[in-house]
Write an enzyme that holds these catalytic residues in place. Structure first.
Site, PDB file in Angstrom:
ATOM      1  N   PRO A 294       0.807  -1.209   0.000  1.00  0.00           N
ATOM      2  CG  PRO A 294       0.141  -0.893   2.216  1.00  0.00           C
ATOM      3  CD  PRO A 294       0.864  -1.864   1.324  1.00  0.00           C
ATOM      4  N   GLY A 295       0.384   2.274  -0.703  1.00  0.00           N
ATOM      5  CA  GLY A 295       1.049   3.575  -0.667  1.00  0.00           C
ATOM      6  C   GLY A 295       0.081   4.600  -0.091  1.00  0.00           C
ATOM      7  NE  ARG A 333      -3.980  11.941  -6.443  1.00  0.00           N
ATOM      8  CZ  ARG A 333      -5.228  11.724  -6.104  1.00  0.00           C
ATOM      9  NH1 ARG A 333      -5.878  12.591  -5.349  1.00  0.00           N
ATOM     10  NH2 ARG A 333      -5.843  10.627  -6.490  1.00  0.00           N
ATOM     11  CB  CYS A 364       0.337  31.016 -16.599  1.00  0.00           C
ATOM     12  SG  CYS A 364       1.246  32.105 -15.527  1.00  0.00           S
ATOM     13  CE1 TYR A 394       1.284   7.369  -5.870  1.00  0.00           C
ATOM     14  CE2 TYR A 394      -0.743   7.148  -4.622  1.00  0.00           C
ATOM     15  CZ  TYR A 394       0.369   6.580  -5.213  1.00  0.00           C
ATOM     16  OH  TYR A 394       0.556   5.228  -5.143  1.00  0.00           O
TER      17      TYR A 394
HETATM   18  N1  LLP Z   1       2.092  -1.320  -6.229  1.00  0.00           N
HETATM   19  C1  LLP Z   1       2.164  -1.003  -7.526  1.00  0.00           C
HETATM   20  C2  LLP Z   1       2.768  -1.934  -8.477  1.00  0.00           C
HETATM   21  C3  LLP Z   1       1.650   0.222  -7.962  1.00  0.00           C
HETATM   22  O1  LLP Z   1       1.707   0.528  -9.250  1.00  0.00           O
HETATM   23  C4  LLP Z   1       1.076   1.111  -7.025  1.00  0.00           C
HETATM   24  C5  LLP Z   1       0.554   2.401  -7.457  1.00  0.00           C
HETATM   25  C6  LLP Z   1       1.041   0.737  -5.684  1.00  0.00           C
HETATM   26  C7  LLP Z   1       1.551  -0.495  -5.316  1.00  0.00           C
HETATM   27  C8  LLP Z   1       0.471   1.614  -4.618  1.00  0.00           C
HETATM   28  O2  LLP Z   1      -0.873   1.881  -4.827  1.00  0.00           O
HETATM   29  P1  LLP Z   1      -1.709   2.716  -3.725  1.00  0.00           P
HETATM   30  O3  LLP Z   1      -1.813   1.845  -2.495  1.00  0.00           O
HETATM   31  O4  LLP Z   1      -0.956   3.944  -3.436  1.00  0.00           O
HETATM   32  O5  LLP Z   1      -2.997   2.973  -4.382  1.00  0.00           O
HETATM   33  N2  LLP Z   1      -0.720   9.024  -9.015  1.00  0.00           N
HETATM   34  C9  LLP Z   1      -1.986   8.346  -8.786  1.00  0.00           C
HETATM   35  C10 LLP Z   1      -1.800   6.972  -8.218  1.00  0.00           C
HETATM   36  C11 LLP Z   1      -0.933   6.109  -9.079  1.00  0.00           C
HETATM   37  C12 LLP Z   1      -0.676   4.799  -8.451  1.00  0.00           C
HETATM   38  C13 LLP Z   1       0.336   4.059  -9.209  1.00  0.00           C
HETATM   39  N3  LLP Z   1       0.668   2.815  -8.653  1.00  0.00           N
HETATM   40  C14 LLP Z   1      -2.839   9.207  -7.878  1.00  0.00           C
HETATM   41  O6  LLP Z   1      -2.426  10.304  -7.557  1.00  0.00           O
HETATM   42  O7  LLP Z   1      -3.948   8.818  -7.530  1.00  0.00           O
END
Ligand code: LLP
Length: 435
Positions: A294-295, A333, A364, A394
């Site tokens: 998780p991120g 975002r 701008c 993010y």
């Molecule tokens: N593992 C992989 C292989 C991933 O590609 C990602 C996110 C994660 C884990 C973590 O996912 P999370 O738990 O954070 O949802 N920039 C976008 C999100 C892109 C996520 C890309 N991969 C945003 O701002 O919503």
């Protein structure tokens, strides 16, 4: 008490907004705006929630890897080390950042879907613990370069289970037409497994998948676990290969608006755990070590961004604007995904929120919108402080210097104190690379 407070680290006292119990007005005075705040206790709480839920579901046969793309900087890596997390990194920049902070290499997974030979060499020389291999070209390069470096890295293959996670298209990654990984349906996953098992200089440990981000249904994870376990069982039958690790990726959703569902991580993980245990028994395979990465759900609620209002403009019958001293350069975002956010008037919390505004940035271009349809007091004016909630994931990691704007600092809030984890960029920083 207040439905506007979408997470338990937000509150107010009189007119002022508090974050992690601290007065946002004082913080803005001390550090300036725009300002990223991060609540360290919340980050640690999320790590522990994941780990205890995974422990309850899988005993000691689990790992939680924080997806550092959500927010990567040295202090974050130190927190992850102290919390015994693993890390999912996606670039040599992330690897360099976390290693400099003392994060142990053997707990690093090196993802990324198009590693160059230079990236691969960097990863090998940095002795990252595990590789998540995304394509055949990478497998061949890794196998070749590992021989030259005289090492035998442990790898997982990234598979595409063909699942639609019902999230916004730009962050759905596990569908069959995805640019990521080896499709199971297309037969690439099978071919890649066969090839990986023949490669003498890599050791195949298992498989990875990630279906998308901002997912609210545990069914999505259960469906992808089903497809992955079926594949694992077939691979065992055909090649006698026992999968040691199964990584189900990240993607658990977080609340951005008071109307969003409140995800119950513990329950999701319990359901996923029950399913995996039952299914492994039914398929007659040994349960692999299960990973989640998780991120967003680790850091999103730990973040808040503070801005100062510059311009307020009413275009009668059409729209009201509140313009702040940041924008798409520090939070892209909305511009990129129409992502929702809760916005609060940090200096007028005791007034009725009867005005309707579009909160825009200082870049701008007209698309530089932080959030449309925001309710704020009609008294909002230049000099007020505006808070955007749930910006821990993010935001900093996707920030740019568009319009040559310096990036804001990250200030950590911990035990009623605050300190700078990433300092504000200066004009010198901006000019540093120009020759
Ligand atoms: N593992 C992989 C292989 C991933 O590609 C990602 C996110 C994660 C884990 C973590 O996912 P999370 O738990 O954070 O949802 N920039 C976008 C999100 C892109 C996520 C890309 N991969 C945003 O701002 O919503």
């Amino acid at each position: 008490m207040h439905s506007r407070f979408i997470s338990d680290n937000i509150s107010s006292s009189g007119s002022r907004l508090l974050f992690a119990g601290q007065d946002t007005v004082r913080l803005a005075e001390k550090y300036g705006t725009p300002l990223y705040l991060m609540d360290e206790a919340k980050i640690r709480e999320q790590c522990r929630t994941y780990q205890s839920a995974m422990h309850a579901a899988f005993g000691s046969r689990y790992r939680v890897a924080y997806a550092s793309k959500a927010a990567a900087f040295a202090h974050m890596a130190r927190i992850m080390k102290e919390e015994n997390m693993y890390l999912d990194t996606v670039s040599i920049g992330e690897i360099a950042t976390v290693q400099k902070a003392g994060f142990p290499s053997e707990r690093i997974y090196f993802h990324s879907n198009n590693k160059t030979d230079d990236d691969i060499l960097y990863g090998l020389r940095s002795k990252v613990g595990y590789w998540v291999v995304d394509c055949l070209e990478e497998l061949e390069s890794l196998n070749r370069l590992a021989a030259l470096e005289n090492v035998r890295p442990d790898i997982l293959l990234r598979l595409t289970p063909g699942i639609d996670p019902h999230t916004f298209a730009a962050v759905a990654t596990g569908k069959v037409d995805s640019k990521f990984g080896f499709g199971i349906e297309t037969g690439y996953a099978w071919e890649a497994t066969k090839r990986a098992l023949q490669c003498e200089n890599v050791r195949l440990l298992g498989f990875h998948c990630h279906v998308g981000s901002q997912v609210f249904e545990s069914d999505v994870f259960i469906s992808s676990a089903k497809i992955m376990l079926d594949f694992i069982a077939k691979v065992k039958d055909a090649f006698g290969f026992s999968t040691q690790q199964l990584d189900l990726g990240g993607g658990f959703g977080v609340r951005y608006l008071p109307t969003d569902p409140r995800p119950d991580l513990e329950q999701y993980i319990r359901e996923i755990g029950r399913y995996i245990t039952k299914e492994c028994a039914a398929l007659g395979i040994e349960q692999p070590v299960i990973l989640l990465e998780p991120g967003r759900s680790i850091v999103a609620e730990a973040g808040m961004t503070l801005y100062t209002v510059g311009m307020v403009k009413n275009i009668p019958g059409l729209i009201n604007y509140v313009s702040v001293d940041g924008g798409m350069a520090d939070n892209i975002r909305y511009a990129l995904y129409s992502a929702p956010y809760t916005v609060l008037p940090a200096t007028r919390m005791d007034e009725p929120f009867t005005g309707h505004y579009t909160v825009v940035g200082r870049c701008c271009e007209s698309g530089d919108i932080i959030q449309p349809n925001v309710s704020l007091p009609e008294t909002v004016r230049r000099g007020d402080l505006i808070a955007v909630c749930t910006t821990g994931a993010y935001n900093y990691s996707m920030a740019s210097n568009y319009n040559r704007l310096p990036r804001p600092p990250i200030v950590m809030l911990k035990n009623r104190e605050s300190f700078i984890a990433v300092r504000r960029e200066t004009l010198e920083d901006l000019l540093r690379l120009d020759v």
